[in-house]
Structure formats: C-alpha cells, structure tokens
Design an enzyme around this catalytic site. Structure first.
Site, PDB file in Angstrom:
ATOM      1  N   ASP A 289      92.181 -35.158 -30.397  1.00  0.00           N
ATOM      2  CA  ASP A 289      91.201 -34.153 -29.968  1.00  0.00           C
ATOM      3  C   ASP A 289      91.807 -32.776 -30.214  1.00  0.00           C
ATOM      4  O   ASP A 289      92.990 -32.566 -29.939  1.00  0.00           O
ATOM      5  CB  ASP A 289      90.916 -34.317 -28.461  1.00  0.00           C
ATOM      6  CG  ASP A 289      89.442 -34.179 -28.134  1.00  0.00           C
ATOM      7  OD1 ASP A 289      88.767 -33.397 -28.820  1.00  0.00           O
ATOM      8  OD2 ASP A 289      88.993 -34.832 -27.179  1.00  0.00           O
TER       9      ASP A 289
ATOM     10  N   HIS B  67      87.901 -25.867 -34.415  1.00  0.00           N
ATOM     11  CA  HIS B  67      87.897 -26.463 -33.071  1.00  0.00           C
ATOM     12  C   HIS B  67      88.542 -27.845 -33.015  1.00  0.00           C
ATOM     13  O   HIS B  67      88.870 -28.321 -31.935  1.00  0.00           O
ATOM     14  CB  HIS B  67      86.458 -26.559 -32.556  1.00  0.00           C
ATOM     15  CG  HIS B  67      85.886 -25.228 -32.195  1.00  0.00           C
ATOM     16  ND1 HIS B  67      85.768 -24.779 -30.904  1.00  0.00           N
ATOM     17  CD2 HIS B  67      85.419 -24.223 -32.973  1.00  0.00           C
ATOM     18  CE1 HIS B  67      85.252 -23.566 -30.891  1.00  0.00           C
ATOM     19  NE2 HIS B  67      85.019 -23.203 -32.133  1.00  0.00           N
TER      20      HIS B  67
HETATM   21  C1  GDG Z   1      85.000 -29.929 -29.976  1.00  0.00           C
HETATM   22  C2  GDG Z   1      86.384 -30.540 -30.243  1.00  0.00           C
HETATM   23  C3  GDG Z   1      87.335 -29.014 -28.507  1.00  0.00           C
HETATM   24  C4  GDG Z   1      79.789 -33.781 -22.243  1.00  0.00           C
HETATM   25  N1  GDG Z   1      78.861 -34.590 -21.698  1.00  0.00           N
HETATM   26  C5  GDG Z   1      77.985 -33.793 -21.080  1.00  0.00           C
HETATM   27  C6  GDG Z   1      78.399 -32.458 -21.243  1.00  0.00           C
HETATM   28  N2  GDG Z   1      79.506 -32.488 -21.962  1.00  0.00           N
HETATM   29  C7  GDG Z   1      80.283 -31.279 -22.311  1.00  0.00           C
HETATM   30  C8  GDG Z   1      81.596 -31.279 -21.576  1.00  0.00           C
HETATM   31  C9  GDG Z   1      82.419 -30.352 -22.456  1.00  0.00           C
HETATM   32  C10 GDG Z   1      81.831 -30.604 -23.842  1.00  0.00           C
HETATM   33  O1  GDG Z   1      80.578 -31.247 -23.677  1.00  0.00           O
HETATM   34  C11 GDG Z   1      82.725 -31.518 -24.665  1.00  0.00           C
HETATM   35  O2  GDG Z   1      83.807 -30.777 -25.103  1.00  0.00           O
HETATM   36  P1  GDG Z   1      85.134 -31.466 -25.643  1.00  0.00           P
HETATM   37  O3  GDG Z   1      86.153 -30.421 -25.788  1.00  0.00           O
HETATM   38  O4  GDG Z   1      85.553 -32.519 -24.651  1.00  0.00           O
HETATM   39  O5  GDG Z   1      84.767 -32.226 -26.996  1.00  0.00           O
HETATM   40  P2  GDG Z   1      83.868 -31.959 -28.360  1.00  0.00           P
HETATM   41  O6  GDG Z   1      82.418 -31.988 -28.075  1.00  0.00           O
HETATM   42  O7  GDG Z   1      84.329 -33.014 -29.316  1.00  0.00           O
HETATM   43  O8  GDG Z   1      84.267 -30.503 -28.871  1.00  0.00           O
HETATM   44  C12 GDG Z   1      87.240 -30.462 -28.986  1.00  0.00           C
HETATM   45  C13 GDG Z   1      85.942 -28.397 -28.407  1.00  0.00           C
HETATM   46  O9  GDG Z   1      85.219 -28.533 -29.620  1.00  0.00           O
HETATM   47  C14 GDG Z   1      86.030 -26.895 -28.049  1.00  0.00           C
HETATM   48  O10 GDG Z   1      86.852 -26.194 -28.936  1.00  0.00           O
HETATM   49  O11 GDG Z   1      87.943 -28.994 -27.218  1.00  0.00           O
HETATM   50  O12 GDG Z   1      88.540 -30.944 -29.248  1.00  0.00           O
HETATM   51  O13 GDG Z   1      86.267 -31.904 -30.665  1.00  0.00           O
HETATM   52  O14 GDG Z   1      82.215 -29.014 -22.111  1.00  0.00           O
HETATM   53  O15 GDG Z   1      81.413 -30.823 -20.265  1.00  0.00           O
HETATM   54  N3  GDG Z   1      77.747 -31.416 -20.726  1.00  0.00           N
HETATM   55  C15 GDG Z   1      76.620 -31.672 -20.002  1.00  0.00           C
HETATM   56  N4  GDG Z   1      76.169 -32.946 -19.817  1.00  0.00           N
HETATM   57  C16 GDG Z   1      76.803 -34.028 -20.317  1.00  0.00           C
HETATM   58  O16 GDG Z   1      76.369 -35.178 -20.119  1.00  0.00           O
HETATM   59  N5  GDG Z   1      75.952 -30.643 -19.451  1.00  0.00           N
END
Ligand code: GDG
Length: 442
Positions: A341, A133
């Site tokens: 990312d 990821h």
């Molecule tokens: C890894 C990789 C890759 C965030 N704050 C809240 C909340 N979130 C949710 C967001 C989003 C998720 O968490 C974060 O996803 P990201 O993709 O931005 O980042 P990582 O956590 O680092 O994820 C990344 C991912 O895996 C998938 O393959 O894209 O590059 O690092 O969905 O909405 N959700 C809630 N409350 C919050 O305060 N409910």
C-alpha cells in the site's frame, strides 16, 4: 484522496480538472465548468473505448498490479497503452487552455504520469508537480512492464515528484539513474535528458481533528445501534478496505481463522467486521478476487460459526464516513494488513478515531507506507498468517497501560503531519523549484 484534496482547495484557489467518470458517444473536447461547494471543476467525459483502454486497461490492469509488485497479474497490451497516451494527450489539450502562466499545476496519481510530457510541447513552462499515491516499486519490478522506460522519460517533464515514503523515493531515483543515466545533483534533484527533477517523499495525512470530532460524536445510525447491540460483551475487530487484491483481505481472513483455531477460548468472544466496498468490478481480476473472498468467508463461517455467533461479518456496501468513524472507535482491534500500500489512510483514521482514555490496538502490515510513521502499531508481515494470528491474540490481551502508551506515540506525529501539512509541504516545494527554460518543438 478526494477528502485530502478538497482540504487543499480550501486554502489555495484553483480549478480541479479531471474525468467525470462517465462515458459519452462523442465527448466534447472542451471541459464542462461546474461550480459546486465553493470549488470550480473542469470536467471531461471519455468514450467507452477510452475507459476500456486507458482506465480499466493500462492504468488498472498493467500499472496498478506492477506498482503493487503483482507482476503475475499485470496484463500489458499495446492497444491499452496507446489508449493511455491518447487520453493523457486529450486531457493536456483541454487543460492547456485553462492554465495561466503563473499557475502551479498539481497532477495526481498513476493515471496521469504522461500529462506533463503532453503539456510541455503545447508551450507550458509552468511548474508542474506530480504526486504518486501508490507504491513506486523497485527498478527491477517496474522494468518488467513494457513501456516503463517511456514512463520514466515522461516523469522527467515534471519539476517535482512526490511519493509517500523514502522507500518509494529511493526506488524512483534508482530507476531514473539506471534507465535514463540520470545524474544525481544536490538534495533529491536528478538531471537527465537536459531536464531537472526533484523526487521527494511527502507522506499523506488525514484531517485528524475533524476525524476525532466525528468519531466522538457520530450521527445516530441504525447500523451502529445494531452493531453495538449485536456485540454484547464481545470484542470487535475491524477491517476497512476497497475490495482490492493489494489489501490482503483473503489472507487476513485466513489469519483470523488461524487465530480462532489456536485460541479456542476466543470462539464466540470476538467478532471480525470486514467492510469492503466493491471497486473496479469491470476488471476481471477483481471479479476473481470477489469470488475468492466469498469462498473463504463462507468456509470459515460455515466451519467455525455457531448458532448465535458468526465469526466474520462481511459487507461490500459503502458506509457513511461518520458511521465508519464510530465503528473504528468501537473496535478493540483494527486489522490493516495490505500486501502493499502506498500509505493506507484507514490505519491513520483508526488511530485518530480512538477514545484517548481507552484506545484500541492497530495491527499494521510492514508493507503499508503508514508503517514508516505508525511505529506504535503491532507491525506484521501479512504473508505470515501465524504472525498475524499471534498479533490478534496479543492485541486482544494487551494491557490498558500498553494500549495507551502505543496510541500516544502515534497520535502526536499524526497531528503534526496532517492533510494540511501534506498539501502545504508539497505546494511549497513545488513553488520553490526552478521553472524550465527549455523550449519544446511543437
Ligand atoms: C490510495 C492508495 C493511499 C473505505 N471504505 C469506505 C470509505 N473508505 C475510505 C477510507 C479511506 C479511503 O477510503 C481508503 O484509503 P486508503 O489509503 O486505505 O486506500 P486507497 O483507496 O487504495 O487509496 C493508498 C491513498 O491513495 C491516499 O494517498 O493511502 O495507499 O492505494 O479514507 O476511510 N469511506 C466511506 N465509506 C466506506 O465504506 N465513507
């Protein structure tokens, strides 16, 4: 990621195997089977030493920073690495008893890279796929991590490795060629050590239709009401990230400060809301980050704020998904400026949540995997605060016509490559691989 996988489980039967996230003095070597919400889970506890060495140690203090190009933050220890291998072996022994000969095994993320190499000697010849990821860095960067050649060797025990972008796939293929003398075969396949592996990109998507629905009709929420009332005629800029140094939160705040310093008429006219749920607080680098962000926040709000206007509103608690969706829709601009990312789902969620008649503008780092797909965003280099400040100004001034054109160019491809597409594409590719025939010594 959990939302994405739950979606895949609705289509395919399966068992979700993993760590409970809890520690026990003497964890059972057998997983606990739990049925919940129509899904079956096989869950294991770890010891506190496991958590320290495997999870907080090698995975999050060595692999994570290296994979995100933060070589200076990577802290390798042999004890942690041994713990990483030990836990993967424990998982493999427990999992092997649950796997039927016809099962596909889908392994997720950097905590489990050696899992296939531990499963093969137990007699498993199943098709095993791995999805990575986070970014796969350039070979010279990965090569700085002790043990990285072993990691590459263990990668060869998967039949398929999925990564987020073609850039990641190219980096991994080059590392296999340089370090293991792998020989490229047809279509993304490489051979090394008498094994064959397919390395391919599968950009992860979101459940676009569901997110659109939730954003358009959010559940009533006190915080949403207060935010709308507090904004008045001000425009909202939003950032949503786990509190992680890869997300560039401090640098983003400084870019916003630059924007306010060079656009005096905008003071009091905008509010930047940063939602940053705390994560990995047991890892020392995250404590330092939290302090840095708080200092920057205090300095900016102290020096630029006025009675009745706080330039940056900052929350570290986690908000419900429905509230998040509504806040995305309310925001005229999203600042998604990670230093690195794998993909970044927030960028995709922001686009999906917009009102098609009045969409907002996405400012997106060129170092997020999502930038390869979301070309209608204002693409920036997060290291250049001036460039990000100018993008904020341009986004706030952007005409309605341009906002609609940019948004329309992104929503179609997002719908075409949603989370179901991602899971199906990966699993079909895995099923199409050739099973291994080699036998492994016990
Ligand atoms: C890894 C990789 C890759 C965030 N704050 C809240 C909340 N979130 C949710 C967001 C989003 C998720 O968490 C974060 O996803 P990201 O993709 O931005 O980042 P990582 O956590 O680092 O994820 C990344 C991912 O895996 C998938 O393959 O894209 O590059 O690092 O969905 O909405 N959700 C809630 N409350 C919050 O305060 N409910």
């Amino acid at each position: 990621m959990a939302v994405a996988l739950r979606e895949a489980f609705q289509t395919y039967q399966g068992i979700w195997f993993g760590w409970t996230g809890r520690v026990a003095a003497q964890p059972s070597p057998e997983p606990r089977i739990v049925d919940k919400g129509g899904m079956q889970y096989a869950l294991m506890d770890l010891t506190s030493l496991d958590r320290q060495e495997y999870y907080n140690g090698f995975a999050n203090r060595a692999l994570w920073p290296t994979m995100h190009y933060r070589v200076g933050l990577s802290d390798f220890s042999r004890a942690d690495y041994a713990g990483y291998l030990r836990v993967n072996r424990t998982f493999a022994r427990a999992l092997a008893k649950l796997v039927l000969p016809s099962d596909l095994v889908w392994v997720h993320d950097y905590h489990l890279i050696p899992l296939a190499a531990e499963l093969r000697p137990l007699g498993l010849t199943n098709l095993i796929g791995y999805f990575h990821h986070i970014p796969w860095p350039a070979p010279e960067v990965l090569g700085t991590l002790p043990g990285s050649t072993d990691i590459l060797r263990s990668i060869m025990d998967f039949n398929l490795v999925g990564v987020q972008t073609e850039r990641d796939a190219d980096n991994l293929r080059r590392a296999l060629i340089q370090e293991l003398n792998a020989a490229p075969q047809k279509e993304d396949v490489l051979d090394a050590d008498g094994k064959s592996i397919c390395v391919k990109s599968f950009p992860i998507g979101i459940d676009v239709i569901d997110f659109q629905k939730v954003a358009a009709r959010p559940r009533p929420n006190r915080i949403l009401g207060q935010t709308i009332a507090g904004l008045g005629s001000r425009k909202l800029i939003i950032g949503v990230d786990r509190l992680d140094y890869s997300k560039g939160i401090r640098q983003r705040m400084e870019a916003y400060e630059h924007f306010l310093a060079s656009n005096l008429d905008q003071r009091g006219q905008v509010t930047y809301l940063q939602i940053a749920p705390t994560s990995r607080s047991e890892v020392p680098e995250y404590e330092t980050l939290s302090r840095d962000v708080n200092e920057t926040l205090g300095r900016i709000n102290g020096s630029l704020g006025e009675p009745g206007w706080v330039p940056i509103q900052y929350v570290t608690s986690s908000y419900p998904r429905s509230l998040l969706a509504a806040l995305y829709r309310l925001a005229r601009v999203a600042l998604v400026t990670p230093m690195r990312d794998g993909m970044n789902l927030v960028a995709k969620e922001y686009v999906a949540a917009q009102d098609p008649l009045h969409p907002g503008v996405l400012i997106l780092s060129k170092f997020a995997g999502a930038a390869q797909q979301l070309t209608g965003a204002l693409i920036v280099n997060p290291n250049d605060k001036l460039e990000v400040a100018e993008a904020i100004r341009d986004a706030l001034r952007m005409s309605h016509k341009e906002r609609v054109i940019r948004w329309q160019s992104m929503i179609g491809p997002l719908r075409d490559r949603d989370v179901s597409w991602w899971a199906t594409a990966f699993l079909e590719e895995l099923a199409a691989q050739q099973r291994i025939t080699a036998t492994y010594p016990n």
